[in-house]
Motif scaffolding. Structure first.
Motif, PDB file in Angstrom:
ATOM      1  N   GLU A 183       0.832  -1.216   0.000  1.00  0.00           N
ATOM      2  CA  GLU A 183       0.000   0.000   0.000  1.00  0.00           C
ATOM      3  C   GLU A 183       0.859   1.255   0.000  1.00  0.00           C
ATOM      4  O   GLU A 183       0.582   2.215  -0.740  1.00  0.00           O
ATOM      5  N   ALA A 184       1.901   1.258   0.814  1.00  0.00           N
ATOM      6  CA  ALA A 184       2.748   2.444   0.906  1.00  0.00           C
ATOM      7  C   ALA A 184       3.513   2.675  -0.403  1.00  0.00           C
ATOM      8  O   ALA A 184       3.608   3.809  -0.892  1.00  0.00           O
ATOM      9  N   ASN A 185       4.054   1.621  -0.976  1.00  0.00           N
ATOM     10  CA  ASN A 185       4.734   1.760  -2.265  1.00  0.00           C
ATOM     11  C   ASN A 185       3.773   2.268  -3.337  1.00  0.00           C
ATOM     12  O   ASN A 185       4.137   3.102  -4.178  1.00  0.00           O
ATOM     13  N   PHE A 186       2.549   1.754  -3.319  1.00  0.00           N
ATOM     14  CA  PHE A 186       1.569   2.198  -4.309  1.00  0.00           C
ATOM     15  C   PHE A 186       1.300   3.694  -4.170  1.00  0.00           C
ATOM     16  O   PHE A 186       1.265   4.433  -5.160  1.00  0.00           O
ATOM     17  N   GLU A 187       1.103   4.132  -2.953  1.00  0.00           N
ATOM     18  CA  GLU A 187       0.807   5.546  -2.716  1.00  0.00           C
ATOM     19  C   GLU A 187       1.978   6.440  -3.109  1.00  0.00           C
ATOM     20  O   GLU A 187       1.786   7.584  -3.546  1.00  0.00           O
ATOM     21  N   LEU A 188       3.191   5.938  -2.963  1.00  0.00           N
ATOM     22  CA  LEU A 188       4.379   6.737  -3.236  1.00  0.00           C
ATOM     23  C   LEU A 188       4.903   6.555  -4.662  1.00  0.00           C
ATOM     24  O   LEU A 188       5.855   7.230  -5.063  1.00  0.00           O
ATOM     25  N   GLY A 189       4.302   5.627  -5.395  1.00  0.00           N
ATOM     26  CA  GLY A 189       4.802   5.352  -6.740  1.00  0.00           C
ATOM     27  C   GLY A 189       6.189   4.751  -6.732  1.00  0.00           C
ATOM     28  O   GLY A 189       6.971   4.951  -7.661  1.00  0.00           O
ATOM     29  N   SER A 190       6.499   3.989  -5.678  1.00  0.00           N
ATOM     30  CA  SER A 190       7.839   3.409  -5.538  1.00  0.00           C
ATOM     31  C   SER A 190       7.760   1.884  -5.519  1.00  0.00           C
ATOM     32  O   SER A 190       6.676   1.299  -5.570  1.00  0.00           O
ATOM     33  N   ALA A 191       8.925   1.275  -5.449  1.00  0.00           N
ATOM     34  CA  ALA A 191       8.985  -0.188  -5.424  1.00  0.00           C
ATOM     35  C   ALA A 191      10.093  -0.631  -4.473  1.00  0.00           C
ATOM     36  O   ALA A 191      10.889  -1.511  -4.779  1.00  0.00           O
ATOM     37  N   VAL A 192      10.147  -0.044  -3.295  1.00  0.00           N
ATOM     38  CA  VAL A 192      11.149  -0.418  -2.294  1.00  0.00           C
ATOM     39  C   VAL A 192      10.886  -1.850  -1.835  1.00  0.00           C
ATOM     40  O   VAL A 192       9.801  -2.166  -1.372  1.00  0.00           O
ATOM     41  N   GLY A 193      11.868  -2.709  -1.976  1.00  0.00           N
ATOM     42  CA  GLY A 193      11.716  -4.106  -1.572  1.00  0.00           C
ATOM     43  C   GLY A 193      11.040  -4.957  -2.621  1.00  0.00           C
ATOM     44  O   GLY A 193      11.499  -6.049  -2.939  1.00  0.00           O
ATOM     45  N   ALA A 194       9.955  -4.488  -3.170  1.00  0.00           N
ATOM     46  CA  ALA A 194       9.201  -5.198  -4.213  1.00  0.00           C
ATOM     47  C   ALA A 194       8.135  -4.251  -4.741  1.00  0.00           C
ATOM     48  O   ALA A 194       7.795  -3.259  -4.102  1.00  0.00           O
ATOM     49  N   THR A 195       7.594  -4.563  -5.902  1.00  0.00           N
ATOM     50  CA  THR A 195       6.481  -3.770  -6.406  1.00  0.00           C
ATOM     51  C   THR A 195       5.219  -4.134  -5.630  1.00  0.00           C
ATOM     52  O   THR A 195       5.111  -5.231  -5.065  1.00  0.00           O
ATOM     53  N   PRO A 196       4.242  -3.240  -5.602  1.00  0.00           N
ATOM     54  CA  PRO A 196       2.973  -3.599  -4.955  1.00  0.00           C
ATOM     55  C   PRO A 196       2.350  -4.866  -5.534  1.00  0.00           C
ATOM     56  O   PRO A 196       1.790  -5.676  -4.785  1.00  0.00           O
ATOM     57  N   LEU A 197       2.454  -5.040  -6.830  1.00  0.00           N
ATOM     58  CA  LEU A 197       1.886  -6.231  -7.457  1.00  0.00           C
ATOM     59  C   LEU A 197       2.553  -7.498  -6.938  1.00  0.00           C
ATOM     60  O   LEU A 197       1.880  -8.489  -6.618  1.00  0.00           O
TER      61      LEU A 197
END
Length: 464
Positions: free
Chosen positions: A371-385
């Motif tokens: 959820e946090a990566n999705f909101e930030l448009g990032s992929a820290v650790g893994a993509t949201p998908l």
């Protein structure tokens, strides 16, 4: 002298209940052994015993043993669960028709502050602990417990963080009550913002002080417990960068000490202290939150085992794919009641009176990171998908090819059902439950009337 009940119950009158000095197990407390609080914690052994006492209280029905999990589910019951029980206190929560003398609101408030006072007594007694590692660990554990309790209290008794930081929160009791004079002090409600600041200060301190693996064993928090609770707090605030980073640290660094998703969807609830557990309440058949009128199994399990008070409704069950092992068709985490309240579907996450109670699981960290990566448009650790599919694939649910915010929030509902997060997710995402908006005063607990009568510094919530 009139004594504020909020302070008095926190002070346990003038007594501090201790276990045996050599006590190592969470529930090895003899409540008959009491000594004056002013002189109680005068040795490392007694500090350790008091800490065990604080953990024991977390596992009672007033707190994590029942209410911190059950109450948030009942508050957001629409198209989700039905309360069939006879306890009017829970029925009123389910109907969002609480009064200022609601039993659940009162007992949760009182034992929470009693336990907070335990942590304050421990923190003030730390100079008697001469071993530096023990001292740091005890401080970290005490501050984790205090921070977690303030967090739970402000979420139940205050308006949501997003509704405004100046709204009334809960009193911040940060010094120990040892005498009648201290217990008589009347403390006003801090603001929601001030409470969250204290929660973060306590949990950040715990994160720094606690070891990665607690030498006292299972049931005691460690550095990853603190990071996970911090991730939960930051997500509640909408601080996605901090929530993401902490969840990622738990997932990636925790792997070095054996943290991993369990192979099955049932293991977190059937295997004690599984590889997925970040913090769980320790129970057994002799010592648990209750087998008749309290405890999660009492209320959630089918009526041939528990009371069968909480039924799961069809609109929620329909959200699961037929092949999802978490869903009703698999029969692993749901069952049809065949007891005195036959015909209804019950969850079996809470199915044995003596089972441990997971409070934070690694699966939640994957969902938080997604959820946090999705909101930030990032992929820290893994993509949201990738993170969402990691959770879905364990459950044999069809992997997604793309992911939206609604997909992520739905996955939280499916994975964390009946674990005490539902109303808190609705509030932080500013959604509705039934006809009630996320910031409705009816979704906020009353300050107990008994407390108001004794502590004139307290103000009541709107509508009560």
């Amino acid at each position: 002298m009139k004594i504020s009940s909020f302070s008095r119950t926190a002070a346990l009158g003038l007594f501090l209940t201790l276990g045996l000095s050599a006590c190592e197990k969470q529930l090895d407390l003899d409540p008959r052994q009491s000594v004056d609080a002013a002189t109680a914690l005068d040795s490392p052994e007694k500090v350790q015993s008091a800490l065990v006492g604080a953990y024991a209280r977390l596992g009672t029905g007033n707190l994590y043993g029942t209410n911190f999990t059950l109450l948030p589910e009942l508050l957001a019951s629409d198209n989700y669960v039905l309360w069939q029980g006879t306890f009017t206190s829970y029925r009123d929560v389910f109907r969002r028709q609480l009064t200022n003398n609601n039993t659940e609101a009162t007992r949760t408030w009182q034992l929470a502050y009693q336990t907070i006072n335990f942590t304050n007594l421990i923190l003030e007694a730390l100079p008697v602990v001469t071993d530096a590692d023990d001292k740091a660990q005890y401080e970290g554990e005490a501050r984790f417990i205090r921070g977690a309790l303030f967090f739970e209290l402000v979420r139940l008794y205050g308006l949501p963080y997003q509704a405004g930081l100046a709204n009334p929160g809960v009193p911040l009791a940060l010094t120990a009550n040892k005498t009648e004079e201290q217990a008589s002090q009347q403390i006003a409600r801090a603001t929601v913002g001030e409470v969250y600041t204290q929660v973060l200060a306590d949990l950040r301190a715990a994160e720094q002080l606690l070891p990665e693996e607690n030498p006292r064993g299972n049931g005691r928090v460690n550095k990853f417990s603190a990071k996970a609770m911090l991730a939960r707090v930051y997500l509640q605030q909408g601080n996605y960068a901090q929530a993401r980073n902490l969840a990622n640290q738990v997932i990636e660094d925790g792997a070095n000490v054996g943290l991993d998703l369990t192979p099955s969807v049932t293991a977190p609830f059937r295997v004690r202290n599984s590889s997925e557990s970040l913090f769980e309440i320790q129970q057994n058949d002799q010592y648990n939150a209750g087998t008749a009128n309290d405890g999660l199994t009492t209320f959630f399990a089918p009526s041939n085992k528990g009371r069968g008070d909480v039924a799961v409704l069809d609109p929620f069950l329909a959200l699961f794919e037929p092949n999802d092992l978490r869903g009703p068709d698999a029969g692993l985490l749901f069952t049809e009641d065949t007891g005195g309240r036959a015909g209804r579907i019950r969850t079996t996450k809470w199915n044995e009176f003596g089972q441990n109670l997971p409070i934070i699981r690694l699966a939640e960290m994957y969902l938080t990171r997604a959820e946090a990566n999705f909101e930030l448009g990032s992929a820290v650790g893994a993509t949201p998908l990738v993170d969402i599919n990691t959770i879905r694939e364990r459950a044999n649910a069809t992997p997604l090819t793309t992911v939206t915010l609604n997909d992520i929030l739905l996955e939280r509902q499916l994975e964390l059902a009946f674990e005490g997060v539902r109303i808190h997710d609705i509030k932080r995402r500013q959604r509705t439950t039934g006809t009630l908006a996320w910031n409705s005063p009816r979704l906020v607990f009353p300050i107990p009337l008994y407390e108001l009568n004794l502590n004139k510094a307290l103000v009541q919530n709107p509508g009560y």
